[in-house]
Enzyme design. Structure first.
Site, PDB file in Angstrom:
ATOM      1  N   HIS A 188       0.819  -1.216   0.000  1.00  0.00           N
ATOM      2  CA  HIS A 188       0.000   0.000   0.000  1.00  0.00           C
ATOM      3  C   HIS A 188       0.851   1.264   0.000  1.00  0.00           C
ATOM      4  CE1 HIS A 188       0.147  -0.005   4.549  1.00  0.00           C
ATOM      5  NE2 HIS A 188       0.051   1.293   4.373  1.00  0.00           N
ATOM      6  N   ASP A 241       1.183  -7.672   2.396  1.00  0.00           N
ATOM      7  CA  ASP A 241       1.303  -6.236   2.111  1.00  0.00           C
ATOM      8  C   ASP A 241       2.774  -5.818   1.934  1.00  0.00           C
ATOM      9  OD1 ASP A 241       0.884  -3.547   1.824  1.00  0.00           O
ATOM     10  OD2 ASP A 241      -0.429  -3.349   3.569  1.00  0.00           O
ATOM     11  N   SER A 266       4.044   2.288   8.417  1.00  0.00           N
ATOM     12  CA  SER A 266       3.823   1.258   7.404  1.00  0.00           C
ATOM     13  C   SER A 266       5.091   1.021   6.620  1.00  0.00           C
ATOM     14  CB  SER A 266       2.708   1.664   6.459  1.00  0.00           C
ATOM     15  OG  SER A 266       1.495   1.296   7.012  1.00  0.00           O
TER      16      SER A 266
HETATM   17  N1  ARG Z   1      -4.697   0.763   7.610  1.00  0.00           N
HETATM   18  C1  ARG Z   1      -3.361   0.796   7.076  1.00  0.00           C
HETATM   19  C2  ARG Z   1      -2.775   2.212   7.175  1.00  0.00           C
HETATM   20  O1  ARG Z   1      -3.277   3.053   7.823  1.00  0.00           O
HETATM   21  C3  ARG Z   1      -3.305   0.229   5.710  1.00  0.00           C
HETATM   22  C4  ARG Z   1      -3.978   1.012   4.629  1.00  0.00           C
HETATM   23  C5  ARG Z   1      -3.891   0.420   3.268  1.00  0.00           C
HETATM   24  N2  ARG Z   1      -4.728  -0.738   3.064  1.00  0.00           N
HETATM   25  C6  ARG Z   1      -6.022  -0.675   2.655  1.00  0.00           C
HETATM   26  N3  ARG Z   1      -6.691  -1.790   2.528  1.00  0.00           N
HETATM   27  N4  ARG Z   1      -6.601   0.457   2.373  1.00  0.00           N
HETATM   28  O2  ARG Z   1      -2.135   2.759   6.339  1.00  0.00           O
HETATM   29  N1  ASP Z   2      -1.293   1.547   8.014  1.00  0.00           N
HETATM   30  C1  ASP Z   2      -0.561   2.620   8.612  1.00  0.00           C
HETATM   31  C2  ASP Z   2       0.470   3.243   7.667  1.00  0.00           C
HETATM   32  O1  ASP Z   2       0.286   3.243   6.479  1.00  0.00           O
HETATM   33  C3  ASP Z   2       0.056   2.170   9.861  1.00  0.00           C
HETATM   34  C4  ASP Z   2      -0.851   2.384  11.025  1.00  0.00           C
HETATM   35  O2  ASP Z   2      -1.587   3.383  11.041  1.00  0.00           O
HETATM   36  O3  ASP Z   2      -0.787   1.568  11.922  1.00  0.00           O
HETATM   37  O4  ASP Z   2       1.413   3.848   8.070  1.00  0.00           O
END
Ligand code: ARG
Ligand code: ASP
Length: 711
Positions: free
Chosen positions: A84, A220, A646
């Site tokens: 991502h 990921d 991330s």
């Molecule tokens: N929640 C994670 C973060 O804040 C991953 C986001 C990307 N993945 C997704 N399915 N949108 O960045």
């Molecule tokens: N998914 C988040 C990021 O892209 C990480 C988090 O918020 O825990 O940095």
């Protein structure tokens, strides 16, 4: 029971131990944590993690693309980060014919690696404590503007003098809300190429449905390579550049981790606010976040409907969907977590204790009115925060309006504007316009616009909203007219205008109804909202700085960690599962079995690659299997992380790579405001799954050969 009494003993012996897991520590000060880290199981030293005298793990860590973390895993600049995090670059190289998002991409030799203009990685070379120099001459009673002016002046002169002795980029950042300052020496590399990524149904398996959720099965990760000139220095993209040779790359462990094992994350957390007063937490969790969740949820429903109908639209809106959906689910978790955990009440209790401490001595007079001032300020701030939220989440979310806004400056040129400036604007807008139309689907935007404008009108009082809203009689008719009359829905018209732009066209632009909506939104914000938000926020920043100082004085024996500020940090805890609710226990890892259990060919997020199934059926995991014989996919740990972390490496007691951090469990997303070691968990993809996909699934074993694998 036994567990509990042990914890109690530890709590008495080492008051800080209970908070293990909490805190984002400054790498150059890690010697203060070393003892605790080693007691928790770490086998290396603080100096192995951060040193400026010899190579250390820090030399392998980068700020990736301005918003994520990456790590170097070979002597040839090979870099791992999340799928991502590489997503925008993968998407930019994707089309319906070459759909790397869906199919994945693997460069089978260096010549096939894809340049990514605009992508850069930053290495931290050194940091220095410059608090004393920055705060020279500052005293606590100084008017805020004078203080800021003095701090700015001091910083400027420190930077200027350090710049003379270094080739690195010099900056200074505040820590502890401006009670301490550190100078950072950075090196920026701009030739970064895409080497490989799995197909989305591995790299984004579970999609937005599983985002922020445990149990998780997302592979990921994506692979890049950093290039440098032949001397190893940063250089703009060139065919002659060579792979960057780092002072250190990370070793990779194939041993996996057991529950309770020590683990740490090394990366670039963006923002946390652990020291906010109760009123602020309450406002965020119970007023602002719920509104954003509601509006975004409605936008996403519309996106979903169209994306399911048409594969082209699915690709066009994939990135927009992911970014809107990410905040949507996270903020849901923040509200739930804060309320479930009684976070606001706990903050109040702490504040009562603080208040008593202040009242106990006259020498603490400067802290006496803090909490009352916070309360007044946040109350005063609320209507303006709401106005801002609607402008951003309802007004600017209309793509047509947002796009039209990009032409605002061009619509203001006159015959006195230098032709060079105009040419530059026109050229830039040609690029903007191409990107916009590549991913624009008007029926979605119309439906979104009508929905959002109705919400906007319903929520914001007639005497406190942008003027254009008050002219709307019937939203649907208004939207039809807006889209019919604006030129910004029509690529050919926009191109024709840009190809042949004359000063007299500025007027035509200015009269476009979509640009007028944009101006009305911005004008309202500028004239009625901005000054209030910025002056109250400025005062809050001052109060927060003083409150921080007070808290540190009240608990001199406690080790405080500064809020995240997008600088390199070390966070540590244990590999462990958790109990999200009464009667439930989450294990700390998932396996490939779970992917097969989730498989559903009819649901986009749960489609499983035939090739992956084949490997699963043959149990062809090679040396990447766990000793229990299964293929581990993801695991959780009690390590404090946030956005920006991330792609960060999660490392074992020896400092070897165990996995890539990519998310948190939504039950604990309140960790940006309050960390609770019982429910806050970060989620990482197991490095063995990453290598399995690269090697067995994609047949890109030549990349594994570059790495240092510890079996
Ligand atoms: N929640 C994670 C973060 O804040 C991953 C986001 C990307 N993945 C997704 N399915 N949108 O960045
Ligand atoms: N998914 C988040 C990021 O892209 C990480 C988090 O918020 O825990 O940095």
């Amino acid at each position: 029971m036994k567990h509990k009494s042990l914890l109690l003993t530890l709590l008495v012996l080492f008051p800080a131990f209970l908070f293990a897991g909490e805190g984002m520590w400054i790498p150059m000060l890690l010697q203060y944590n070393e003892k605790e880290m080693q007691e928790m199981g770490m086998k290396i030293t603080a100096d192995d993690i951060y040193s400026i005298n010899h190579s250390s793990l820090k030399d392998a860590i980068v700020l990736f693309g301005g918003g994520c973390t990456g790590e170097i895993v070979s002597d040839y600049g090979l870099l791992l980060t999340n799928h991502h995090c590489g997503y925008d670059y993968i998407q930019k190289h994707s089309s319906v014919e070459h759909d790397y998002l869906t199919q994945g991409f693997w460069a089978m030799n260096r010549g096939e690696e894809l340049p990514c203009p605009g992508l850069s990685v930053i290495f931290l070379r050194e940091m220095r404590d410059v608090t004393e120099q920055v705060l020279k001459g500052v005293d606590i009673d100084m008017p805020e503007d004078d203080r800021q002016a003095l701090v700015d002046k001091n910083m400027k002169s420190i930077i200027a003098s350090v710049e003379k002795e270094t080739k690195y980029k010099v900056s200074i950042k505040p820590y502890f809300l401006g009670n301490e300052y550190y100078l950072l020496l950075n090196e920026v590399y701009t030739d970064v190429r895409l080497v490989g990524c799995p197909p989305s149904n591995i790299g984004k398996f579970g999609g937005d449905t599983d985002n922020w959720v445990w149990p998780r099965h997302t592979g990921d990760f994506s692979v890049f390579r950093v290039y440098a000139d032949k001397d190893g220095h940063p250089a703009a993209y060139s065919k002659d550049n060579v792979p960057y040779k780092p002072a250190k790359h990370l070793d990779i462990s194939l041993k996996g981790a057991e529950e309770g094992d020590f683990a740490f994350v090394f990366g670039y957390p963006a923002r946390t606010n652990e020291y906010l007063p109760a009123v602020a937490v309450d406002q965020e969790a119970n007023v602002i976040d719920p509104i954003m969740v509601d509006l975004r949820g409605k936008v996403l429903d519309i996106y979903n409907k169209y994306q399911e109908q048409d594969p082209k639209v699915r690709i066009q809106y994939a990135s927009k969907h992911a970014s809107i959906g990410n905040g949507w689910k996270k903020w849901m978790g923040v509200t739930e977590g804060i309320n479930h955990f009684h976070g606001v009440q706990k903050k109040h209790d702490y504040e009562n204790r603080f208040h008593e401490w202040v009242m106990a001595s006259r020498s603490r007079y400067m802290y006496a009115n803090l909490l009352r001032n916070f309360k007044n300020n946040y109350k005063e701030l609320e209507p303006y925060e709401l106005a801002y939220t609607y402008m951003a989440e309802a007004g600017m979310r209309i793509e047509l309006v947002n796009f039209a806004g990009r032409f605002a400056r061009l619509s203001e040129v006159t015959k006195d504007t230098p032709q060079d400036d105009i040419d530059r604007m026109v050229n830039q807008l040609k690029g903007t316009s191409e990107t916009f139309f590549k991913d624009y689907y008007e029926p979605i935007d119309r439906e979104v616009a009508a929905m959002l404008l109705k919400e906007y009108l319903k929520a914001q009082p007639a005497d406190f909203r942008p003027a254009f809203l008050n002219d709307i009689k019937n939203v649907d008719e208004y939207v039809d007219k807006l889209f019919a009359k604006s030129m910004f829905t029509d690529e050919a018209k926009v191109n024709a205008l840009l190809d042949n732009f004359k000063v007299k066209d500025a007027k035509k632009l200015a009269n476009d109804p979509a640009l007028k909506v944009y101006q009305s939104l911005i004008g309202f914000y500028r004239d009625e909202v901005y000054d209030h938000i910025s002056s109250i926020t400025k005062d809050n920043d001052r109060l927060r700085r003083i409150y921080m100082k007070g808290q540190m004085e009240m608990e001199p024996e406690k080790r405080f960690s500064p809020d995240a500020n997008f600088t390199l940090r070390v966070t540590y805890g244990k590999v462990e599962g958790f109990k999200p609710k009464d009667g439930m226990k989450y294990k700390h890892f998932t396996t490939l079995e779970g992917i097969m259990q989730k498989e559903n060919p009819d649901i986009y997020d749960y489609v499983v690659e035939p090739r992956l199934k084949e490997l699963y059926n043959k149990k062809d995991y090679g040396r990447y299997a766990d000793k229990d014989g299964t293929m581990h996919v993801a695991f959780t740990a009690s390590v404090h992380t946030t956005g920006g972390n991330s792609g960060s490496p999660i490392l074992n007691a020896e400092g070897q790579l165990l996995g890539l951090n990519f998310d948190r469990c939504w039950e604990g997303t309140m960790s940006d405001l309050i960390y609770d070691p019982d429910i806050c968990r970060n989620i990482s993809v197991d490095i063995r799954y990453v290598l399995f996909i690269i090697d067995k699934f994609a047949g890109a074993g030549h990349l594994i050969d570059e790495m240092t694998i510890v079996e």
